[in-house]
Design a protein around this motif. Sequence first.
Motif, PDB file in Angstrom:
ATOM      1  N   VAL A  46       0.885  -1.158   0.000  1.00 19.37           N
ATOM      2  CA  VAL A  46       0.000   0.000   0.000  1.00 19.37           C
ATOM      3  C   VAL A  46       0.924   1.209   0.000  1.00 19.37           C
ATOM      4  O   VAL A  46       1.936   1.215   0.711  1.00 19.37           O
ATOM      5  CB  VAL A  46      -0.918   0.035   1.238  1.00 19.37           C
ATOM      6  CG1 VAL A  46      -1.793   1.284   1.213  1.00 19.37           C
ATOM      7  CG2 VAL A  46      -1.780  -1.220   1.336  1.00 19.37           C
ATOM      8  N   ASP A  47       0.610   2.220  -0.785  1.00 20.20           N
ATOM      9  CA  ASP A  47       1.430   3.415  -0.807  1.00 20.20           C
ATOM     10  C   ASP A  47       1.644   3.910   0.621  1.00 20.20           C
ATOM     11  O   ASP A  47       0.674   4.192   1.329  1.00 20.20           O
ATOM     12  CB  ASP A  47       0.731   4.499  -1.631  1.00 20.20           C
ATOM     13  CG  ASP A  47       1.578   5.753  -1.819  1.00 20.20           C
ATOM     14  OD1 ASP A  47       2.516   5.979  -1.033  1.00 20.20           O
ATOM     15  OD2 ASP A  47       1.278   6.523  -2.745  1.00 20.20           O
TER      16      ASP A  47
ATOM     17  N   ASN B 120      -2.565   2.861  10.099  1.00 23.35           N
ATOM     18  CA  ASN B 120      -2.242   1.788  11.049  1.00 23.35           C
ATOM     19  C   ASN B 120      -3.211   0.610  10.928  1.00 23.35           C
ATOM     20  O   ASN B 120      -4.422   0.771  10.998  1.00 23.35           O
ATOM     21  CB  ASN B 120      -2.282   2.345  12.465  1.00 23.35           C
ATOM     22  CG  ASN B 120      -2.233   1.265  13.526  1.00 23.35           C
ATOM     23  OD1 ASN B 120      -3.194   1.088  14.252  1.00 23.35           O
ATOM     24  ND2 ASN B 120      -1.141   0.547  13.631  1.00 23.35           N
ATOM     25  N   GLY B 121      -2.623  -0.589  10.749  1.00 26.06           N
ATOM     26  CA  GLY B 121      -3.425  -1.803  10.717  1.00 26.06           C
ATOM     27  C   GLY B 121      -4.432  -1.862   9.596  1.00 26.06           C
ATOM     28  O   GLY B 121      -5.479  -2.506   9.724  1.00 26.06           O
ATOM     29  N   GLN B 122      -4.117  -1.268   8.464  1.00 23.41           N
ATOM     30  CA  GLN B 122      -5.102  -1.083   7.397  1.00 23.41           C
ATOM     31  C   GLN B 122      -5.501  -2.379   6.709  1.00 23.41           C
ATOM     32  O   GLN B 122      -6.616  -2.495   6.205  1.00 23.41           O
ATOM     33  CB  GLN B 122      -4.542  -0.095   6.367  1.00 23.41           C
ATOM     34  CG  GLN B 122      -5.450   0.201   5.191  1.00 23.41           C
ATOM     35  CD  GLN B 122      -4.863   1.250   4.270  1.00 23.41           C
ATOM     36  OE1 GLN B 122      -3.974   2.001   4.637  1.00 23.41           O
ATOM     37  NE2 GLN B 122      -5.366   1.306   3.049  1.00 23.41           N
ATOM     38  N   THR B 123      -4.583  -3.333   6.643  1.00 21.34           N
ATOM     39  CA  THR B 123      -4.805  -4.500   5.791  1.00 21.34           C
ATOM     40  C   THR B 123      -4.862  -5.801   6.587  1.00 21.34           C
ATOM     41  O   THR B 123      -4.626  -5.838   7.789  1.00 21.34           O
ATOM     42  CB  THR B 123      -3.686  -4.601   4.745  1.00 21.34           C
ATOM     43  OG1 THR B 123      -2.439  -4.791   5.427  1.00 21.34           O
ATOM     44  CG2 THR B 123      -3.605  -3.336   3.905  1.00 21.34           C
ATOM     45  N   MET B 124      -5.186  -6.887   5.872  1.00 18.68           N
ATOM     46  CA  MET B 124      -5.235  -8.246   6.417  1.00 18.68           C
ATOM     47  C   MET B 124      -6.205  -8.361   7.591  1.00 18.68           C
ATOM     48  O   MET B 124      -5.991  -9.149   8.519  1.00 18.68           O
ATOM     49  CB  MET B 124      -3.834  -8.740   6.779  1.00 18.68           C
ATOM     50  CG  MET B 124      -2.874  -8.776   5.594  1.00 18.68           C
ATOM     51  SD  MET B 124      -1.251  -9.502   5.950  1.00 18.68           S
ATOM     52  CE  MET B 124      -1.659 -11.251   6.009  1.00 18.68           C
ATOM     53  N   LEU B 125      -7.295  -7.603   7.537  1.00 15.06           N
ATOM     54  CA  LEU B 125      -8.275  -7.634   8.622  1.00 15.06           C
ATOM     55  C   LEU B 125      -8.926  -9.002   8.760  1.00 15.06           C
ATOM     56  O   LEU B 125      -9.158  -9.480   9.875  1.00 15.06           O
ATOM     57  CB  LEU B 125      -9.348  -6.566   8.401  1.00 15.06           C
ATOM     58  CG  LEU B 125      -8.997  -5.144   8.835  1.00 15.06           C
ATOM     59  CD1 LEU B 125      -7.936  -4.518   7.945  1.00 15.06           C
ATOM     60  CD2 LEU B 125     -10.247  -4.268   8.851  1.00 15.06           C
TER      61      LEU B 125
ATOM     62  N   ASP C 166       3.122  -2.735  10.661  1.00 15.92           N
ATOM     63  CA  ASP C 166       2.956  -1.642   9.694  1.00 15.92           C
ATOM     64  C   ASP C 166       4.185  -1.469   8.793  1.00 15.92           C
ATOM     65  O   ASP C 166       4.047  -0.960   7.674  1.00 15.92           O
ATOM     66  CB  ASP C 166       2.705  -0.317  10.437  1.00 15.92           C
ATOM     67  CG  ASP C 166       1.310  -0.237  11.039  1.00 15.92           C
ATOM     68  OD1 ASP C 166       0.407  -0.953  10.570  1.00 15.92           O
ATOM     69  OD2 ASP C 166       1.134   0.552  11.987  1.00 15.92           O
ATOM     70  N   TYR C 167       5.368  -1.863   9.224  1.00 16.87           N
ATOM     71  CA  TYR C 167       6.662  -1.637   8.571  1.00 16.87           C
ATOM     72  C   TYR C 167       7.131  -0.191   8.778  1.00 16.87           C
ATOM     73  O   TYR C 167       6.349   0.719   9.022  1.00 16.87           O
ATOM     74  CB  TYR C 167       6.653  -1.892   7.057  1.00 16.87           C
ATOM     75  CG  TYR C 167       6.188  -3.197   6.540  1.00 16.87           C
ATOM     76  CD1 TYR C 167       6.604  -4.403   7.078  1.00 16.87           C
ATOM     77  CD2 TYR C 167       5.324  -3.241   5.443  1.00 16.87           C
ATOM     78  CE1 TYR C 167       6.180  -5.608   6.548  1.00 16.87           C
ATOM     79  CE2 TYR C 167       4.897  -4.432   4.900  1.00 16.87           C
ATOM     80  CZ  TYR C 167       5.313  -5.618   5.456  1.00 16.87           C
ATOM     81  OH  TYR C 167       4.893  -6.803   4.922  1.00 16.87           O
ATOM     82  N   ARG C 168       8.426  -0.024   8.639  1.00 14.93           N
ATOM     83  CA  ARG C 168       9.035   1.324   8.642  1.00 14.93           C
ATOM     84  C   ARG C 168       8.440   2.163   7.500  1.00 14.93           C
ATOM     85  O   ARG C 168       8.014   1.626   6.469  1.00 14.93           O
ATOM     86  CB  ARG C 168      10.559   1.216   8.516  1.00 14.93           C
ATOM     87  CG  ARG C 168      11.034   0.575   7.233  1.00 14.93           C
ATOM     88  CD  ARG C 168      12.519   0.246   7.282  1.00 14.93           C
ATOM     89  NE  ARG C 168      12.820  -0.719   8.328  1.00 14.93           N
ATOM     90  CZ  ARG C 168      14.048  -0.961   8.786  1.00 14.93           C
ATOM     91  NH1 ARG C 168      15.092  -0.306   8.287  1.00 14.93           N
ATOM     92  NH2 ARG C 168      14.250  -1.842   9.745  1.00 14.93           N
ATOM     93  N   ASN C 169       8.379   3.451   7.733  1.00 12.50           N
ATOM     94  CA  ASN C 169       7.825   4.403   6.753  1.00 12.50           C
ATOM     95  C   ASN C 169       6.315   4.301   6.586  1.00 12.50           C
ATOM     96  O   ASN C 169       5.753   4.957   5.705  1.00 12.50           O
ATOM     97  CB  ASN C 169       8.495   4.260   5.376  1.00 12.50           C
ATOM     98  CG  ASN C 169       9.979   4.583   5.409  1.00 12.50           C
ATOM     99  OD1 ASN C 169      10.434   5.389   6.212  1.00 12.50           O
ATOM    100  ND2 ASN C 169      10.743   3.924   4.552  1.00 12.50           N
ATOM    101  N   HIS C 170       5.646   3.477   7.394  1.00 13.30           N
ATOM    102  CA  HIS C 170       4.201   3.321   7.317  1.00 13.30           C
ATOM    103  C   HIS C 170       3.553   3.774   8.623  1.00 13.30           C
ATOM    104  O   HIS C 170       4.105   3.535   9.708  1.00 13.30           O
ATOM    105  CB  HIS C 170       3.822   1.862   7.079  1.00 13.30           C
ATOM    106  CG  HIS C 170       4.153   1.345   5.719  1.00 13.30           C
ATOM    107  ND1 HIS C 170       5.450   1.149   5.296  1.00 13.30           N
ATOM    108  CD2 HIS C 170       3.356   0.975   4.678  1.00 13.30           C
ATOM    109  CE1 HIS C 170       5.430   0.666   4.057  1.00 13.30           C
ATOM    110  NE2 HIS C 170       4.167   0.560   3.662  1.00 13.30           N
TER     111      HIS C 170
END
Length: 298
Positions: free
Chosen positions: A77-78, A84-89, A106-110
């Motif tokens: 995701v850009d 935060n926690g946007q995906t894989m719900l 979230d990974y770095r830069n996210h």
Amino acid sequence: MSPAPPTTAPNPVSIQALIDRNYDGSGLTLGAERGSTSAYRQYYATYRGDGLTISGRINIPRGKGPFPAVVLAHGYVDPLEYTNGQTMLRERDYLARQGYVTLHVDYRNHARSSKDPQDESELRLGYTVDTINAALALKQEPRVDPDRIALVGRSMGGGVVYNALVVRPGLFKAAVAYAPVSSDAVDNFDRWVRPVRSRSKVADAVIARLGTPEQQPANWAAVSPRTFFARIQDPLMIHHGTADEECPIAWSQQTVAALKAAGKTVSYYVYPGQQHTMTSQWPLSIRRSEAFIAKHLD
């Protein structure tokens, strides 16, 4: 006695450099509670590692514990749009209801994670560091069984799965990759970076470090997890749909062939007609995934 020959340090943008580095994931901290259910409590979370603070979202089953745990490595995701926690719900919800602590990285830069301005030019290898450190941070959480941690990745996160398994064999007791990217870094670079005009600066920065795949194939092999598949010790399951419009199923076919050539056993499921996100066959795939994880975490 003759002196030992000098050793050459690996390219810092390589799988070997990830293997050689130290990992220090710690300080898992729970923040605001949101999205809790009758089956689990959900929190904003952070942990420390590699000199950074990484944010995420954690689900903790209700009950005494300690519980087995799953680290979740999300797809692309850009970072400028990601929250935060946007995906894989759906994966997080299903697994938490089955009694797993789930930590979505979230990974770095996210989201609220620390910034790493070099990450794009380093082919996002920092995401692998963040994922390994997530598992180490979970091991120190009293509600987690430190010997029962698995890894699930989707799309780009499937590439993180491959990296993590070759970099730290034995850390994850089982791993699952959904619709993963290629295990050959050249495939990914040639699909999403080199031909995209808006990413020309990223392509130039990567090539400045590694050279082009045509001119420096050894450098690109050294940054591809496929080159290191002989290191894998942990059971792996791969799911892929035949109609995947983002990550061609041929990539998983090639990965499975490479794993078998390295003497590894892999559980591989193909879903006819399913696209990248998998809809109608997703319930079957997650049941298979949970059964696989449960088997190898027991």
